[in-house]
Design an enzyme around this catalytic site. Structure first.
Site, PDB file in Angstrom:
ATOM      1  N   LYS A  62     -26.476   0.562  38.234  1.00 28.12           N
ATOM      2  CA  LYS A  62     -27.635  -0.248  38.611  1.00 28.12           C
ATOM      3  C   LYS A  62     -27.443  -0.889  39.989  1.00 28.12           C
ATOM      4  O   LYS A  62     -28.378  -0.951  40.784  1.00 28.12           O
ATOM      5  CB  LYS A  62     -27.881  -1.317  37.543  1.00 28.12           C
ATOM      6  CG  LYS A  62     -29.287  -1.868  37.595  1.00 28.12           C
ATOM      7  CD  LYS A  62     -29.606  -2.696  36.371  1.00 28.12           C
ATOM      8  CE  LYS A  62     -30.998  -3.282  36.471  1.00 28.12           C
ATOM      9  NZ  LYS A  62     -31.295  -4.164  35.339  1.00 28.12           N
ATOM     10  N   GLU A 102     -36.897  10.432  24.973  1.00 24.05           N
ATOM     11  CA  GLU A 102     -36.195  11.126  26.053  1.00 24.05           C
ATOM     12  C   GLU A 102     -36.007  12.602  25.746  1.00 24.05           C
ATOM     13  O   GLU A 102     -35.994  13.443  26.640  1.00 24.05           O
ATOM     14  CB  GLU A 102     -34.847  10.474  26.342  1.00 24.05           C
ATOM     15  CG  GLU A 102     -34.936   9.108  27.030  1.00 24.05           C
ATOM     16  CD  GLU A 102     -35.116   7.954  26.049  1.00 24.05           C
ATOM     17  OE1 GLU A 102     -35.260   8.208  24.831  1.00 24.05           O
ATOM     18  OE2 GLU A 102     -35.120   6.791  26.515  1.00 24.05           O
ATOM     19  N   MET A 144     -37.043  29.458   7.728  1.00 26.30           N
ATOM     20  CA  MET A 144     -35.944  30.353   8.055  1.00 26.30           C
ATOM     21  C   MET A 144     -34.725  30.063   7.175  1.00 26.30           C
ATOM     22  O   MET A 144     -34.032  30.977   6.731  1.00 26.30           O
ATOM     23  CB  MET A 144     -35.586  30.213   9.544  1.00 26.30           C
ATOM     24  CG  MET A 144     -34.548  31.194  10.014  1.00 26.30           C
ATOM     25  SD  MET A 144     -35.031  32.904   9.713  1.00 26.30           S
ATOM     26  CE  MET A 144     -35.865  33.290  11.247  1.00 26.30           C
ATOM     27  N   PHE A 148     -23.760  -3.989  27.487  1.00 28.16           N
ATOM     28  CA  PHE A 148     -24.982  -3.611  26.788  1.00 28.16           C
ATOM     29  C   PHE A 148     -25.497  -2.272  27.318  1.00 28.16           C
ATOM     30  O   PHE A 148     -25.666  -2.097  28.514  1.00 28.16           O
ATOM     31  CB  PHE A 148     -26.049  -4.697  26.951  1.00 28.16           C
ATOM     32  CG  PHE A 148     -27.354  -4.353  26.282  1.00 28.16           C
ATOM     33  CD1 PHE A 148     -27.421  -4.189  24.900  1.00 28.16           C
ATOM     34  CD2 PHE A 148     -28.499  -4.164  27.027  1.00 28.16           C
ATOM     35  CE1 PHE A 148     -28.617  -3.854  24.279  1.00 28.16           C
ATOM     36  CE2 PHE A 148     -29.705  -3.836  26.418  1.00 28.16           C
ATOM     37  CZ  PHE A 148     -29.763  -3.674  25.038  1.00 28.16           C
ATOM     38  N   GLN A 149     -25.727  -1.333  26.423  1.00 25.22           N
ATOM     39  CA  GLN A 149     -26.221   0.008  26.743  1.00 25.22           C
ATOM     40  C   GLN A 149     -25.304   0.769  27.696  1.00 25.22           C
ATOM     41  O   GLN A 149     -25.751   1.584  28.490  1.00 25.22           O
ATOM     42  CB  GLN A 149     -27.658  -0.049  27.282  1.00 25.22           C
ATOM     43  CG  GLN A 149     -28.615  -0.564  26.199  1.00 25.22           C
ATOM     44  CD  GLN A 149     -30.070  -0.353  26.532  1.00 25.22           C
ATOM     45  OE1 GLN A 149     -30.462  -0.403  27.692  1.00 25.22           O
ATOM     46  NE2 GLN A 149     -30.884  -0.153  25.513  1.00 25.22           N
TER      47      GLN A 149
HETATM   48  C1  LIG Z   1     -32.383  20.564  15.433  1.00 22.58           C
HETATM   49  C2  LIG Z   1     -32.192  21.646  14.426  1.00 22.58           C
HETATM   50  N1  LIG Z   1     -31.826  21.361  13.154  1.00 22.58           N
HETATM   51  C3  LIG Z   1     -31.648  22.331  12.254  1.00 22.58           C
HETATM   52  C4  LIG Z   1     -31.841  23.641  12.585  1.00 22.58           C
HETATM   53  C5  LIG Z   1     -31.631  24.749  11.554  1.00 22.58           C
HETATM   54  N2  LIG Z   1     -32.901  25.469  11.293  1.00 22.58           N
HETATM   55  C6  LIG Z   1     -33.168  26.656  11.898  1.00 22.58           C
HETATM   56  S1  LIG Z   1     -34.674  27.244  11.500  1.00 22.58           S
HETATM   57  C7  LIG Z   1     -34.966  25.942  10.467  1.00 22.58           C
HETATM   58  C8  LIG Z   1     -36.248  25.848   9.703  1.00 22.58           C
HETATM   59  C9  LIG Z   1     -37.410  25.578  10.560  1.00 22.58           C
HETATM   60  O1  LIG Z   1     -38.501  25.247   9.751  1.00 22.58           O
HETATM   61  P1  LIG Z   1     -39.947  25.219  10.343  1.00 22.58           P
HETATM   62  O2  LIG Z   1     -39.987  24.432  11.590  1.00 22.58           O
HETATM   63  O3  LIG Z   1     -40.902  24.821   9.289  1.00 22.58           O
HETATM   64  O4  LIG Z   1     -40.164  26.745  10.776  1.00 22.58           O
HETATM   65  P2  LIG Z   1     -40.280  28.036   9.813  1.00 22.58           P
HETATM   66  O5  LIG Z   1     -38.940  28.676   9.768  1.00 22.58           O
HETATM   67  O6  LIG Z   1     -40.741  27.571   8.485  1.00 22.58           O
HETATM   68  O7  LIG Z   1     -41.266  28.893  10.517  1.00 22.58           O
HETATM   69  C10 LIG Z   1     -33.885  25.059  10.467  1.00 22.58           C
HETATM   70  C11 LIG Z   1     -33.798  23.848   9.644  1.00 22.58           C
HETATM   71  C12 LIG Z   1     -32.202  23.908  13.919  1.00 22.58           C
HETATM   72  N3  LIG Z   1     -32.365  25.138  14.371  1.00 22.58           N
HETATM   73  N4  LIG Z   1     -32.387  22.910  14.809  1.00 22.58           N
END
Ligand SMILES: Cc1ncc(C[n+]2csc(CCOP(=O)(O)OP(=O)(O)O)c2C)c(N)n1
Ligand SMILES: [Mg+2]
Lengths: 575, 167
Positions: free
Chosen positions: A177, A65, A490, A127-128
């Site tokens: 439903k 979803e 990041m 349920f659900q």
């Molecule tokens: C759902 C979610 N969980 C955690 C984060 C925190 N977060 C921001 S950037 C990042 C790293 C992303 O890694 P990647 O997809 O490999 O991209 P890169 O920065 O290496 O280009 C994280 C964990 C987020 N933004 N969204």
């Protein structure tokens, strides 16, 4: 219904149908021809009705979803239409929440339909059963639970009207439903107005005149613009305004593509990883003209040291944005297409030559200290920037760029050349990893004639990787570029800069992404040599159908410039 | 500077609106001092009266966030001096402990309270006023044993004329 509204006369005459059938008829009345979703017990009557309307309403079955709602967001952002999502009760509904929150903060128009247990079971922990109305309340512009079929047309007409009018946003309609099975006399009347809701505040010409006076008196004006320009279809007016008065204009992350990147007055992107010149000069301008943007903290840095020397003019459709973060000296409320139309004749032609030179000079500094090395490195591993550069060269700026969240997002949005509006699809406000792949699918289905390029990190790709299945099944020709640094890059960058390089849980051992894509019938290639880049991008773009290009990039490369948290925008670091 | 502000919110009568309103306050970590809802002078239009302690800068933003809700027609805020407001308090006390002397009579006279009901073993006293006043009576009665005490949310009407026109 409790929400007093003005409705149009019925679209067709009344007829006897089930609630589920009415949902589909309502979609058709609202000119919806593509929806995304995932079936389950509590929404089965609607899926059954869908079966009978396949010719008019295409349903895309995603693999989760969350994939459905991000796809609907991508579709909505690229087409400007309302995205529609179907999900079942309980886990189906809760799986939508991230996307709903994302659409709320990025003002994306969505109508989400969730099934709910029978009304006699409400509150029994059936349920659900989950109280999705309460869960989604802070993340929706409006939501409503329908327990009787006769409420459906009124609820849906209000839902579409609310989602798309004013500052657009997500709406959720939860349908029990029994209401889906119930037979009733259906007639659809579109909603034109709601008593308690003012989507667009009336334009006050005095405010426009005051704004014009201030702009005319400015020696160092700076325009900062956001997605409001795109959502308000005001790209032309915006361009006319800045061209007439020669106003330098800087974009927020979501404002990108509202103005072509190569426009001489486009001085770059604002914010944490934006460009050097607009960040530094924000603290030197004398009049800051904000248009359709909301002074997010990623844009402003430390508010106490943000443009304190400047008079601020704020154009926005949402009165709650005025003075929320930055105090406005003049607020112009209203639809920016209308307010800019009123403003343009009142502003004087100006050249602002000296001031524009200041942007050029600082851009030059960034060019030598950062950009040159990012786009044209001569040694070491491939950089993210040169991949984007290569894509720019080969697409000539005509592609839709869809990005995930992280370093690759910042690099891709910094360097991509945009020629036309609605070409930059990214999760800005919520920063939702996993957004990209399904959003790119939705975008491609929305504008099949355009090239859609998904730029994703190795981390975020694995958050919604299952949507490769949907891309496979729909044959949507999404081009996927994974910028693989084997890190949650990041976060790793922050660990390096602010946590003494303690790389706590950010390194990843990744699977063979190309093999996975192949398993889904999607062709692909993995490269790690600079010499292979140009041909690899060419192969990807000329490939008939979807394609996955994995590029191994420098593991510990950082994104600069950077405004560290808590710093002022003018303290932006180049290294 | 933080002080008490009375928010008056005029809205459609919707099942979930209370939830939306309170979450606008709670997500900003604001405690609701008191809350009341009833139909207003215009039939079909509901009025919430909410008291919060906060700064003027914050309450201005709250009003805009509240008005932004689809079902809300108007939201305004006032300081105590700009409204006329009351709360109602009920006190249940044991008849035995209080029936000595002229205590009851004195208490009612001194406090502008009234007796709502007298049963064989308890009586109910009602007092309308500001919080300090109902509190004062509570403090006075405490030594005699208060079996139950309840204070309502604030109801308030605004003093400035014309401000709520067009709702
Ligand atoms: C759902 C979610 N969980 C955690 C984060 C925190 N977060 C921001 S950037 C990042 C790293 C992303 O890694 P990647 O997809 O490999 O991209 P890169 O920065 O290496 O280009 C994280 C964990 C987020 N933004 N969204
Ligand atoms: Mg990564």
């Amino acid at each position: 219904m409790y929400l007093e509204a003005t409705l149009t006369p019925p679209v067709k005459e009344t007829m006897r149908t089930s609630g589920a059938d009415a949902v589909l008829r309502s979609f058709i009345a609202e000119e919806v021809d593509l929806i995304f979703g995932y079936p389950g017990g509590a929404i089965m009557p609607v899926y059954d009705a869908l079966y009978h309307y396949q010719e008019q309403v295409r349903h895309v079955l995603t693999r989760h979803e969350q994939g459905a709602i991000h796809a609907a967001q991508g579709y909505a952002r690229v087409t400007g239409k309302v995205g529609v999502v179907l999900a079942t009760s309980g886990p189906g509904a809760t799986n939508l929440i991230t996307g709903i929150a994302d659409a709320m903060i990025d003002s994306t128009p969505l109508v989400c339909i969730t099934g709910q247990v029978g009304s006699h079971l409400l509150g029994t922990d059936a349920f659900q059963e989950i109280d999705i109305i309460s869960i989604s309340m802070p993340a929706t512009k409006w939501n409503y639970q329908v327990t009787k079929a006769e409420q459906l047309p009124e609820a849906l007409s209000r839902a579409f009207y609310i989602a798309r009018s004013g500052r657009s946003g997500p709406v959720l309609i939860d349908i029990t439903k029994d209401a889906q099975f119930e037979m009733f006399d259906f007639a659809y009347r579109k909603c034109k107005q709601i008593r308690s809701y003012t989507p667009v505040p009336a334009l006050n010409l005095k405010q426009v005149e005051d704004a014009a006076d201030l702009i005319n008196s400015a020696k160092k004006p700076l325009v900062v613009f956001g997605q409001g320009v795109i959502l308000g279809n005001a790209e032309n007016e915006f361009k006319q305004l800045i061209e007439k008065a020669n106003l330098p204009a800087a974009s927020t992350l979501l404002g990108l593509s509202a103005l072509p990147s190569d426009h001489p007055l486009h001085v770059g992107m604002l914010g944490m990883h934006g460009n050097y010149a607009p960040n530094v000069l924000t603290n030197e301008c004398d009049v800051l003209i904000a248009i359709g943007m909301r002074f997010d903290d990623r844009v402003t840095g430390d508010l106490n040291r943000y443009a304190k020397q400047a008079k601020v003019i704020h154009f926005d459709i949402d009165p709650a944005e005025i003075n929320k973060n930055v105090q406005a000296d003049i607020a112009v409320l209203g639809d920016c297409k209308e307010s800019l139309q009123a403003l343009i004749p009142l502003v004087y032609e100006r050249s602002h030559q000296g001031w524009l030179k200041e942007f050029e000079a600082l851009t030059g500094v960034e060019q030598t200290k950062v950009i040159e090395h990012d786009l044209r490195p001569t040694s070491g591993p491939i950089s993210m920037g040169e991949v984007i550069h290569q894509v720019n060269l080969q697409t000539d700026g005509n592609a839709v760029l869809v990005t995930d969240v992280g370093q690759h997002q910042m690099v891709a949005t910094r360097y991509t050349h945009f020629k036309q509006s609605k070409s930059n699809i990214t999760s800005g406000g919520l920063g939702t990893m996993g957004f990209c792949l399904p959003a790119a699918l939705g975008a491609k289905l929305g504008v099949p004639e355009r090239e859609v390029i998904a730029v994703i990190g190795d981390g975020g790709f694995q958050m919604t990787i299952q949507e490769l299945g949907t891309i496979f099944q729909t044959k949507a020709a999404v081009k996927i570029i994974i910028l693989n640094n084997s890190f949650l890059g990041m976060v790793r960058q922050w660990q390096q800069l602010f946590f003494d390089k303690r790389y706590s849980s950010t390194e990843m051992e990744n699977p063979d992404f190309v093999a996975i894509a192949k398993g889904y019938g999607i062709d692909g290639k993995s490269i790690s040599e600079r010499d292979d880049l140009k041909t690899a991008v060419m192969e990807m773009l000329s490939h008939n159908g979807s394609y996955l290009l994995e590029v191994h990039v420098g593991k510990e490369d950082n994104v600069f410039p950077m405004v560290p948290t808590g710093a002022s925008v003018s303290e932006i670091r180049l290294e | 500077m933080k002080q008490a502000y009375t928010l008056s919110i005029f809205s459609e009568n919707s099942v979930g609106l209370l939830n939306r309103i309170t979450s606008i306050l709670t997500r900003r970590h604001l405690n609701i001092d008191s809350i009341n809802s009833s139909e207003s002078e215009s039939s079909g239009i509901y009025r919430f009266t909410i008291v919060v302690k906060t700064t003027e800068a914050q309450v201005k933003k709250l009003v805009l966030q509240l008005e932004k809700q689809v079902e809300v027609m108007k939201a305004v805020y006032h300081t105590d001096s700009d409204t006329v407001f009351q709360e109602i308090a009920l006190y249940k006390i044991s008849t035995r402990s209080i029936s000595e002397g002229n205590l009851v009579e004195k208490l009612i006279r001194d406090n502008n309270a009234r007796i709502l009901s007298v049963e064989s073993d308890f009586m109910i006293i009602e007092k309308t006023g500001h919080k300090e006043e109902t509190q004062e009576l509570l403090d006075f009665l405490s030594p005699y044993g208060v079996l139950e005490f309840v204070r309502s949310g604030r109801v308030s009407v605004t003093k400035p004329m014309g401000e709520l026109e067009g709702i």
